[in-house]
Scaffold this motif. Structure first.
Motif, PDB file in Angstrom:
ATOM      1  N   THR A  23      96.524 -29.928 -48.577  1.00 46.58           N
ATOM      2  CA  THR A  23      95.154 -30.501 -48.891  1.00 46.58           C
ATOM      3  C   THR A  23      95.051 -32.105 -48.799  1.00 46.58           C
ATOM      4  OG1 THR A  23      94.086 -28.624 -49.797  1.00 46.58           O
ATOM      5  CG2 THR A  23      93.251 -30.640 -50.510  1.00 46.58           C
ATOM      6  N   ALA A  24      96.205 -32.658 -49.556  1.00 45.74           N
ATOM      7  CA  ALA A  24      96.022 -34.154 -49.435  1.00 45.74           C
ATOM      8  C   ALA A  24      96.190 -34.976 -48.017  1.00 45.74           C
ATOM      9  CB  ALA A  24      97.242 -34.521 -50.269  1.00 45.74           C
ATOM     10  N   GLU A  25      97.235 -34.269 -47.168  1.00 48.79           N
ATOM     11  CA  GLU A  25      97.270 -34.749 -45.906  1.00 48.79           C
ATOM     12  C   GLU A  25      95.927 -34.531 -45.055  1.00 48.79           C
ATOM     13  OE1 GLU A  25      99.679 -36.239 -44.039  1.00 48.79           O
ATOM     14  OE2 GLU A  25     100.841 -36.395 -45.709  1.00 48.79           O
ATOM     15  N   HIS A  26      95.091 -33.411 -45.406  1.00 51.34           N
ATOM     16  CA  HIS A  26      94.011 -33.057 -44.664  1.00 51.34           C
ATOM     17  C   HIS A  26      93.066 -33.916 -45.118  1.00 51.34           C
ATOM     18  CE1 HIS A  26      90.789 -30.301 -42.987  1.00 51.34           C
ATOM     19  NE2 HIS A  26      90.071 -30.752 -44.003  1.00 51.34           N
ATOM     20  N   GLU A  27      92.869 -34.231 -46.323  1.00 51.76           N
ATOM     21  CA  GLU A  27      91.656 -35.285 -46.710  1.00 51.76           C
ATOM     22  C   GLU A  27      92.308 -36.709 -46.152  1.00 51.76           C
ATOM     23  OE1 GLU A  27      89.113 -34.886 -48.363  1.00 51.76           O
ATOM     24  OE2 GLU A  27      89.328 -32.754 -49.140  1.00 51.76           O
ATOM     25  N   ALA A  28      93.514 -37.093 -46.067  1.00 47.76           N
ATOM     26  CA  ALA A  28      93.783 -38.358 -45.677  1.00 47.76           C
ATOM     27  C   ALA A  28      93.453 -38.480 -43.995  1.00 47.76           C
ATOM     28  CB  ALA A  28      95.352 -38.610 -45.716  1.00 47.76           C
ATOM     29  N   MET A  29      93.344 -37.434 -43.147  1.00 48.25           N
ATOM     30  CA  MET A  29      93.135 -37.215 -41.888  1.00 48.25           C
ATOM     31  C   MET A  29      91.799 -37.187 -41.681  1.00 48.25           C
ATOM     32  SD  MET A  29      96.429 -35.267 -40.410  1.00 48.25           S
ATOM     33  CE  MET A  29      96.256 -33.690 -41.185  1.00 48.25           C
ATOM     34  N   GLN A  30      91.011 -36.922 -42.491  1.00 43.28           N
ATOM     35  CA  GLN A  30      89.219 -36.724 -42.352  1.00 43.28           C
ATOM     36  C   GLN A  30      88.803 -37.735 -41.678  1.00 43.28           C
ATOM     37  OE1 GLN A  30      86.883 -34.420 -43.007  1.00 43.28           O
ATOM     38  NE2 GLN A  30      88.201 -33.131 -43.373  1.00 43.28           N
ATOM     39  N   PRO A  31      88.864 -38.976 -42.029  1.00 46.15           N
ATOM     40  CA  PRO A  31      88.320 -40.083 -41.004  1.00 46.15           C
ATOM     41  C   PRO A  31      88.589 -40.152 -39.445  1.00 46.15           C
ATOM     42  CG  PRO A  31      89.435 -41.261 -43.012  1.00 46.15           C
ATOM     43  CD  PRO A  31      90.116 -39.712 -42.903  1.00 46.15           C
ATOM     44  N   ALA A  32      89.802 -39.781 -39.251  1.00 48.38           N
ATOM     45  CA  ALA A  32      90.128 -39.422 -37.675  1.00 48.38           C
ATOM     46  C   ALA A  32      89.339 -38.091 -37.169  1.00 48.38           C
ATOM     47  CB  ALA A  32      91.487 -39.386 -37.433  1.00 48.38           C
ATOM     48  N   TYR A  33      89.019 -37.300 -38.079  1.00 45.20           N
ATOM     49  CA  TYR A  33      88.079 -36.072 -37.871  1.00 45.20           C
ATOM     50  C   TYR A  33      86.575 -36.576 -37.648  1.00 45.20           C
ATOM     51  CZ  TYR A  33      85.796 -31.682 -38.534  1.00 45.20           C
ATOM     52  OH  TYR A  33      84.916 -30.335 -38.602  1.00 45.20           O
ATOM     53  N   ARG A  34      86.211 -37.171 -38.576  1.00 43.01           N
ATOM     54  CA  ARG A  34      84.879 -37.600 -38.692  1.00 43.01           C
ATOM     55  C   ARG A  34      84.597 -38.602 -37.334  1.00 43.01           C
ATOM     56  NH1 ARG A  34      85.700 -38.331 -43.903  1.00 43.01           N
ATOM     57  NH2 ARG A  34      85.778 -40.704 -43.735  1.00 43.01           N
ATOM     58  N   LEU A  35      85.417 -39.546 -36.917  1.00 43.37           N
ATOM     59  CA  LEU A  35      85.575 -40.358 -35.745  1.00 43.37           C
ATOM     60  C   LEU A  35      85.404 -39.479 -34.626  1.00 43.37           C
ATOM     61  CD1 LEU A  35      85.486 -43.275 -34.588  1.00 43.37           C
ATOM     62  CD2 LEU A  35      88.048 -42.917 -34.445  1.00 43.37           C
ATOM     63  N   ALA A  36      86.269 -38.442 -34.500  1.00 42.32           N
ATOM     64  CA  ALA A  36      86.063 -37.621 -33.150  1.00 42.32           C
ATOM     65  C   ALA A  36      84.499 -37.063 -33.110  1.00 42.32           C
ATOM     66  CB  ALA A  36      86.894 -36.495 -33.429  1.00 42.32           C
ATOM     67  N   ARG A  37      84.094 -36.594 -34.269  1.00 40.31           N
ATOM     68  CA  ARG A  37      82.656 -35.854 -34.255  1.00 40.31           C
ATOM     69  C   ARG A  37      81.703 -36.769 -33.989  1.00 40.31           C
ATOM     70  NH1 ARG A  37      81.602 -33.943 -39.646  1.00 40.31           N
ATOM     71  NH2 ARG A  37      80.253 -35.862 -39.953  1.00 40.31           N
ATOM     72  N   GLN A  38      81.660 -37.997 -34.577  1.00 44.79           N
ATOM     73  CA  GLN A  38      80.702 -39.066 -34.563  1.00 44.79           C
ATOM     74  C   GLN A  38      80.586 -39.671 -33.028  1.00 44.79           C
ATOM     75  OE1 GLN A  38      81.437 -41.375 -37.790  1.00 44.79           O
ATOM     76  NE2 GLN A  38      80.942 -39.820 -39.387  1.00 44.79           N
ATOM     77  N   SER A  39      81.681 -39.903 -32.549  1.00 44.86           N
ATOM     78  CA  SER A  39      81.853 -40.397 -30.929  1.00 44.86           C
ATOM     79  C   SER A  39      81.549 -39.519 -30.012  1.00 44.86           C
ATOM     80  CB  SER A  39      82.908 -41.445 -31.183  1.00 44.86           C
ATOM     81  OG  SER A  39      84.230 -40.429 -31.232  1.00 44.86           O
ATOM     82  N   LEU A  40      81.556 -38.267 -30.080  1.00 41.43           N
ATOM     83  CA  LEU A  40      81.570 -37.298 -29.146  1.00 41.43           C
ATOM     84  C   LEU A  40      80.279 -37.243 -28.256  1.00 41.43           C
ATOM     85  CD1 LEU A  40      82.692 -33.523 -29.446  1.00 41.43           C
ATOM     86  CD2 LEU A  40      80.722 -33.859 -28.296  1.00 41.43           C
ATOM     87  N   LYS A  41      80.921 -37.287 -26.868  1.00 40.90           N
ATOM     88  CA  LYS A  41      80.017 -37.248 -25.730  1.00 40.90           C
ATOM     89  C   LYS A  41      80.475 -35.970 -24.460  1.00 40.90           C
ATOM     90  CE  LYS A  41      80.038 -42.160 -25.741  1.00 40.90           C
ATOM     91  NZ  LYS A  41      80.725 -42.500 -26.751  1.00 40.90           N
ATOM     92  N   PRO A  42      79.175 -35.595 -24.176  1.00 37.55           N
ATOM     93  CA  PRO A  42      79.510 -34.562 -23.170  1.00 37.55           C
ATOM     94  C   PRO A  42      80.351 -35.056 -22.056  1.00 37.55           C
ATOM     95  CG  PRO A  42      77.325 -34.774 -23.880  1.00 37.55           C
ATOM     96  CD  PRO A  42      77.756 -35.730 -24.506  1.00 37.55           C
ATOM     97  N   GLY A  43      81.300 -34.417 -21.515  1.00 41.41           N
ATOM     98  CA  GLY A  43      81.915 -34.881 -20.101  1.00 41.41           C
ATOM     99  C   GLY A  43      80.987 -35.144 -19.093  1.00 41.41           C
ATOM    100  N   SER A  44      81.335 -35.772 -17.970  1.00 44.23           N
ATOM    101  CA  SER A  44      80.525 -35.957 -16.582  1.00 44.23           C
ATOM    102  C   SER A  44      80.844 -34.755 -15.892  1.00 44.23           C
ATOM    103  CB  SER A  44      81.035 -37.212 -16.136  1.00 44.23           C
ATOM    104  OG  SER A  44      82.414 -37.245 -15.645  1.00 44.23           O
TER     105      SER A  44
END
Length: 234
Positions: free
Chosen positions: A213-234
């Motif tokens: 869980t500690a590692e999971h929480e530490a990696m949450q910013p990268a996960y949120r970045l992926a979700r917030q920046s997601l775009k459909p492919g061309s």
């Protein structure tokens, strides 16, 4: 003559005191190693060091710095979507033969593992994994896509589902996210996943695990970045 004698005696006494002081200082480390003297301040300093859990919490509350993207042409993983990568996370395409006896390990809930993004170069133990189905799993409904994926997870308790948005502005896609726990070694650990269905009809699940869980929480910013920046492919 008497003054000279007094000065000489005083100098000898002073040198003797200084020698005793130096000897005491030299002896103190060996005493402290056994738990005396200066060992107490050292212990206090160690107590003041943030615990791994506290550090993970601080990291989870911060924003990840984008360093490139994944999913588009010319990137290691060609995907139906693209999103930003956190700094030092390393992506790698996952390939396997259809007739490989281990092929089932790369399939889950109608989706196929297409990309692994390794957090080890960034100092964490875990992956962002991207699962893809070219044909809509779950009749093109993000909730059904995620529920289908989750059917292959060994959860501890029921997952908590929530409706979110993946991407920004008018290009954001409806998404569904699951927060849940697994217990592979009888010790529960948090995991997260979100699903989208692209305008072109592809189903995508982005999953974040971690050693604990500690590692999971530490990696949450990268996960949120992926979700917030997601775009459909061309």
């Amino acid at each position: 003559m008497r003054r000279r004698l007094v000065r000489a005696v005083t100098g000898v006494v002073g040198a003797g005191i200084l020698a005793v002081g130096v000897a005491a200082c030299a002896a103190s480390p060996s005493q402290n190693a056994d738990g005396g003297g200066d060992a107490q301040p050292a212990k206090a300093a160690a107590t003041g060091t943030p615990s791994p859990a506290a550090s993970a919490g601080d990291a989870a509350g911060s924003a990840a710095r984008a360093a490139g993207s994944i999913g588009g042409d010319g990137t290691p993983c060609r995907l139906p979507v693209s999103f930003d990568l956190a700094q030092d996370w390393k992506p790698k395409a996952v390939t396997h033969a259809e007739d490989d006896r281990f092929a089932a390990l790369f399939k889950q809930g109608g989706l196929t593992l297409a990309c692994e993004i390794d957090a080890k170069p960034a100092g964490n133990t875990g992956f962002l994994r991207v699962w893809v189905a070219d044909k809509p799993a779950g009749a093109g409904d993000a909730r059904k896509v995620l529920e289908s994926f989750m059917s292959g997870e060994r959860t501890k308790g029921a997952p908590v589902y929530s409706e979110v948005r993946a991407g920004e502005g008018g290009a954001a896609l409806p998404a569904v996210e699951a927060a849940y726990e697994t217990a592979p070694l009888d010790e529960a650990k948090k995991e997260s996943a979100f699903a989208v269905v692209t305008p072109g009809g592809a189903s995508v699940v982005v999953h974040l695990g971690g050693l604990d869980t500690a590692e999971h929480e530490a990696m949450q910013p990268a996960y949120r970045l992926a979700r917030q920046s997601l775009k459909p492919g061309s």
